[in-house]
Design an enzyme around this catalytic site. Structure first.
Site, short mmCIF file in Angstrom:
data_model
loop_
_atom_site.label_atom_id
_atom_site.label_comp_id
_atom_site.label_asym_id
_atom_site.label_seq_id
_atom_site.Cartn_x
_atom_site.Cartn_y
_atom_site.Cartn_z
N ASN A 90 35.55 39.03 38.67
CA ASN A 90 36.32 40.11 39.30
C ASN A 90 37.61 39.63 39.98
O ASN A 90 38.48 40.45 40.29
CB ASN A 90 35.46 40.86 40.32
CG ASN A 90 34.44 41.78 39.70
OD1 ASN A 90 33.42 42.10 40.30
ND2 ASN A 90 34.68 42.21 38.46
N ASP A 149 28.48 50.08 37.81
CA ASP A 149 29.68 50.12 36.98
C ASP A 149 30.21 51.55 36.87
O ASP A 149 29.43 52.50 36.86
CB ASP A 149 29.34 49.58 35.58
CG ASP A 149 30.58 49.22 34.78
OD1 ASP A 149 31.66 49.10 35.37
OD2 ASP A 149 30.45 49.06 33.56
#
Length: 255
Positions: A83, A35
């Site tokens: 996503n 991340d």
């Protein structure tokens, strides 16, 4: 394995964690939520895709380090089922990364005896992504070293729903009764059925959540969170996570 780790651990002289770590307790399976690519790019005034491009370099170095010290399984959260909500340009770029990474790194993965696997649903994946991953899986299927497991188009809730469906069909066919369903039986329906559950979860960028990642499998994993953004995640950071893991006492509900 221990000799390899000792050499890597010697580089941690700057942190007292290395002195307190117990050799011989390497996590067998490390899972990473990678991340911070977008924030890395924003801090530098660059487009988000620049962060993803830089993050791919971190994937390369992390795979090398994990394989060298003797990690048995490395699972990387590459693209989640959520996503798809991102801007199309960014999604298209993210789905090109597996192809670019594998085209560049496959010879090295083969040389280092790394076996590539995929965890996730192939539905909706573009052909260029799928063909690159399938080729890597085929070309490395006989390798006996570290398993590099990509969680691609993966979501844990989707995985659990699919597992329930499989069990339901077995019950419908009379192959299974409700009172026969056990934790082991559920495990056998998961995408990780052939893998040991992660011993250690690493998440970068300062976020402290699982983001729909391996919810069943992480039940007794050790968690290690860092503020370091994924493109800045270096060997020192990975080895610090390993050293912290080695200090922890895993009781699995016991005493």
């Amino acid at each position: 394995m221990l000799e390899k780790f000792t050499k890597w651990k010697a580089n941690l002289a700057a942190t007292d964690l290395s002195d307190q770590a117990e050799e011989g307790q390497l996590p067998q399976h490390v899972a990473i939520i990678m991340d911070g690519n977008g924030r890395w790019a924003k801090q530098k005034g660059l487009p988000r895709i620049a962060g993803h491009r830089e993050g791919m370099k971190t994937v390369t170095s992390t795979v090398r380090i994990a394989s060298n010290i003797g990690i048995e399984v490395l699972t990387l959260y590459a693209f989640s089922t959520e996503n798809w909500k991102r801007p199309k340009k960014e999604v298209d770029y993210l789905l090109r990364l597996p192809e670019r990474f594998l085209n560049a790194e496959l010879p090295q993965l083969i040389e280092n005896n790394v076996q590539v696997r995929l965890m996730g649903t192939t539905e909706d994946l573009p052909s260029y992504t799928l063909s690159a991953v399938e080729k890597a899986i085929e070309d490395t299927k006989h390798n006996t070293g570290m398993i590099l497991n990509f969680a691609l188009n993966y979501g844990s809730r989707f995985e659990l729903v699919e597992a329930v469906k499989l069990i339901g069909k077995q019950v419908e066919r009379g192959e299974l009764s409700a009172d026969m369903i056990s934790e082991q039986h559920i495990h056998e329906q998961l995408m990780t059925s052939q893998l040991k559950d992660p011993d250690l979860l690493i998440r970068t960028s300062g976020e402290i959540r699982l983001s729909n990642f391996m919810l069943w499998q992480l039940a007794y994993s050790e968690f290690w969170f860092t503020d370091v953004l994924w493109p800045d995640f270096k060997e020192q950071d990975f080895m610090e996570a390993i050293a912290v893991y080695q200090k922890r006492k895993r009781r699995f509900g016991g005493v």
